[in-house]
Design a protein around this motif. Structure first.
Motif, PDB file in Angstrom:
ATOM      1  N   ALA A  19      42.292 -59.830  10.543  1.00  0.00           N
ATOM      2  CA  ALA A  19      42.475 -60.612   9.319  1.00  0.00           C
ATOM      3  C   ALA A  19      43.341 -59.824   8.349  1.00  0.00           C
ATOM      4  N   PHE A  20      44.231 -60.529   7.662  1.00  0.00           N
ATOM      5  CA  PHE A  20      45.133 -59.907   6.694  1.00  0.00           C
ATOM      6  C   PHE A  20      44.782 -60.429   5.304  1.00  0.00           C
ATOM      7  N   HIS A  21      44.527 -59.497   4.382  1.00  0.00           N
ATOM      8  CA  HIS A  21      44.099 -59.867   3.032  1.00  0.00           C
ATOM      9  C   HIS A  21      44.979 -59.189   1.986  1.00  0.00           C
ATOM     10  N   TRP A  22      45.125 -59.884   0.864  1.00  0.00           N
ATOM     11  CA  TRP A  22      45.705 -59.276  -0.337  1.00  0.00           C
ATOM     12  C   TRP A  22      44.677 -59.465  -1.442  1.00  0.00           C
ATOM     13  N   PHE A  23      44.093 -58.359  -1.900  1.00  0.00           N
ATOM     14  CA  PHE A  23      43.100 -58.417  -2.962  1.00  0.00           C
ATOM     15  C   PHE A  23      43.824 -58.262  -4.297  1.00  0.00           C
ATOM     16  N   GLY A  24      44.017 -59.377  -4.977  1.00  0.00           N
ATOM     17  CA  GLY A  24      44.773 -59.418  -6.216  1.00  0.00           C
ATOM     18  C   GLY A  24      45.489 -60.748  -6.316  1.00  0.00           C
ATOM     19  N   ASP A  25      46.540 -60.783  -7.114  1.00  0.00           N
ATOM     20  CA  ASP A  25      47.287 -62.023  -7.318  1.00  0.00           C
ATOM     21  C   ASP A  25      48.636 -61.659  -7.922  1.00  0.00           C
ATOM     22  N   SER A  50      45.834 -55.156   1.436  1.00  0.00           N
ATOM     23  CA  SER A  50      46.528 -54.475   0.356  1.00  0.00           C
ATOM     24  C   SER A  50      45.858 -54.888  -0.944  1.00  0.00           C
ATOM     25  N   VAL A  51      46.048 -54.084  -1.991  1.00  0.00           N
ATOM     26  CA  VAL A  51      45.384 -54.325  -3.267  1.00  0.00           C
ATOM     27  C   VAL A  51      46.406 -54.238  -4.388  1.00  0.00           C
ATOM     28  N   GLY A  52      46.351 -55.186  -5.333  1.00  0.00           N
ATOM     29  CA  GLY A  52      47.196 -55.063  -6.507  1.00  0.00           C
ATOM     30  C   GLY A  52      47.907 -56.342  -6.871  1.00  0.00           C
ATOM     31  N   ARG A  53      48.908 -56.198  -7.714  1.00  0.00           N
ATOM     32  CA  ARG A  53      49.684 -57.335  -8.202  1.00  0.00           C
ATOM     33  C   ARG A  53      50.731 -57.706  -7.160  1.00  0.00           C
ATOM     34  N   ALA A  54      50.738 -58.954  -6.752  1.00  0.00           N
ATOM     35  CA  ALA A  54      51.688 -59.427  -5.743  1.00  0.00           C
ATOM     36  C   ALA A  54      53.039 -59.663  -6.413  1.00  0.00           C
ATOM     37  N   ALA A  78      36.630 -59.182  -9.991  1.00  0.00           N
ATOM     38  CA  ALA A  78      35.909 -58.252 -10.854  1.00  0.00           C
ATOM     39  C   ALA A  78      35.861 -56.890 -10.169  1.00  0.00           C
ATOM     40  N   GLN A  79      35.709 -55.830 -10.961  1.00  0.00           N
ATOM     41  CA  GLN A  79      35.798 -54.478 -10.417  1.00  0.00           C
ATOM     42  C   GLN A  79      34.809 -54.258  -9.273  1.00  0.00           C
ATOM     43  N   ARG A  80      33.580 -54.730  -9.433  1.00  0.00           N
ATOM     44  CA  ARG A  80      32.572 -54.543  -8.382  1.00  0.00           C
ATOM     45  C   ARG A  80      32.959 -55.298  -7.114  1.00  0.00           C
ATOM     46  N   ASP A  81      33.473 -56.522  -7.273  1.00  0.00           N
ATOM     47  CA  ASP A  81      33.872 -57.315  -6.110  1.00  0.00           C
ATOM     48  C   ASP A  81      35.079 -56.699  -5.408  1.00  0.00           C
ATOM     49  N   ALA A  82      36.009 -56.146  -6.197  1.00  0.00           N
ATOM     50  CA  ALA A  82      37.173 -55.491  -5.595  1.00  0.00           C
ATOM     51  C   ALA A  82      36.745 -54.272  -4.789  1.00  0.00           C
ATOM     52  N   ALA A  83      35.796 -53.497  -5.323  1.00  0.00           N
ATOM     53  CA  ALA A  83      35.306 -52.320  -4.594  1.00  0.00           C
ATOM     54  C   ALA A  83      34.641 -52.726  -3.286  1.00  0.00           C
ATOM     55  N   ALA A  84      33.868 -53.817  -3.313  1.00  0.00           N
ATOM     56  CA  ALA A  84      33.208 -54.289  -2.092  1.00  0.00           C
ATOM     57  C   ALA A  84      34.231 -54.791  -1.077  1.00  0.00           C
TER      58      ALA A  84
END
Length: 358
Positions: free
Chosen positions: A227-233, A200-204, A252-258
């Motif tokens: 694997a379960f990931h949350w991209f954000g904080d 998932s992506v965004g503000r936790a 960073a935007q590029r890292d989030a896209a990757a």
């Protein structure tokens, strides 16, 4: 617009989705030779160096303490924001004043602004936030209703536009759907041992329902290859970490896209929405999506993903997508095509400027 007019954007928290919208609008007008200003507050996820996000000709005006949600800090920050906005308004002889999100909308519609055409984009009305106390939600609803005549509402989705029309009654409401750009990113390097990635992506925080992501993760059980990931904080970080979800922190935007590009299934839970840019970015990246069945999300996803009502339905959807690679690929292709056709940043910018009358 007159030669001495300007465009001023006001954002209580220049972060997350709003950080995708405001730079696109501001850069467009400043490139056209129109003085453009952004008055903004900060959250922990707001980048330290905002100049990297904007054309250097855009005037950036940070407001210390605006974004603090404590009782005293919030009041002090709001007063500072009003003072900063009055100062910027006085530098020009009118123009366009665009207010982004609830708290900016409250400040910007209360500050006197003769000669300025005011526009307001809620990006998800705060009175729909079930994590707020009932009294605060009621006060916010009353304020939205009372202040609706003081600005033309530019809703970011048809669903938000329907709410705005009820609040505004006979006053102006337009719909300009959020949009994103970007080609398919190269996947980031996956950590050793990761196979199937659910993210998932965004503000936790409450709006993104990390509690449902945790419940879904428990229902899916232990699988050494998933694997379960949350991209954000965000404030619910520890809830996720305690359930075995890897939380990246703000990227960073590029890292989030990757990171999104190496995700097999993007799960987007939500309690309420304007129109979710993180979901659009995942669709544009060609990811299979599972998302909460809300009006604004149906507007985005349609038949290009799987809509769910709760964590058990989401767990079932993830199981289906993991077991059926062809279904996963088909939904990913539909998602990419739909985002590319219907939700582009270029269309968002052009329609917004047309609503301004530029």
């Amino acid at each position: 617009m007159k030669g001495d007019a300007a465009v001023i954007h006001v954002c209580e928290a220049l972060a997350s989705g709003i950080l995708r919208v405001v730079p696109a609008l501001a850069d467009e007008t400043v490139v056209a030779g129109i003085p453009t200003v952004v008055v903004y507050g900060r959250r922990p996820e707001t980048p330290e160096d905002m100049s990297e996000w904007f054309d250097p000709r855009v005037r950036l005006v940070p407001v210390d303490g605006w974004g603090d949600r404590s009782a005293v800090g919030g009041c002090v920050g709001t007063v500072r924001a009003a003072v900063a906005l009055r100062r910027e308004l006085s530098r020009f002889h009118g123009g366009v004043l665009h207010l982004h999100s609830t708290y900016a909308g409250l400040v910007g519609r209360l500050v006197p602004a003769p000669g300025w055409a005011r526009f307001y984009t809620p990006q998800g009305y705060a009175f729909l936030n079930g994590s707020h106390p009932r009294g605060l939600r009621w006060l916010t609803l009353v304020a939205e209703t009372a202040l609706a005549p003081r600005a033309h509402t530019i809703a970011c989705s048809r669903a938000e536009g329907a709410v705005a029309a009820r609040l505004a009654r006979r006053h102006g409401v337009s719909v300009v759907q959020n949009g994103v750009d970007g080609e398919l990113a190269e996947p980031g390097v996956a950590p050793a041992g990761e196979g199937f990635v659910v993210a998932s992506v965004g503000r936790a925080a409450y709006q993104r329902r990390p509690d449902l992501f945790v419940e879904m993760r428990a229902l899916l059980g232990e699988d050494g290859d998933t694997a379960f990931h949350w991209f954000g904080d965000g404030p619910d970080r520890e809830l996720l970490v305690g359930a075995g979800v890897a939380v990246s922190g703000w990227l960073a935007q590029r890292d989030a896209a990757a990171a999104i590009a190496r995700t097999d299934v993007l799960v987007h839970f939500s309690a309420f929405e304007g129109l979710p840019l993180s979901l659009l970015e995942a669709m544009r990246a060609g990811r299979a999506v599972v998302a909460s069945d809300l009006p604004a999300i149906r507007e985005v996803v349609d038949d290009a993903g799987i809509l769910v009502r709760d964590a058990p339905e989401a767990a079932d959807a993830v199981r289906r997508l993991r077991a059926d690679e062809s279904l996963r690929a088909e939904l990913a292709a539909r998602a990419h095509d739909r985002a590319e056709r219907l939700f582009t940043k270029r269309a968002m910018v052009e329609r917004t400027l047309a609503t301004y009358g530029l």
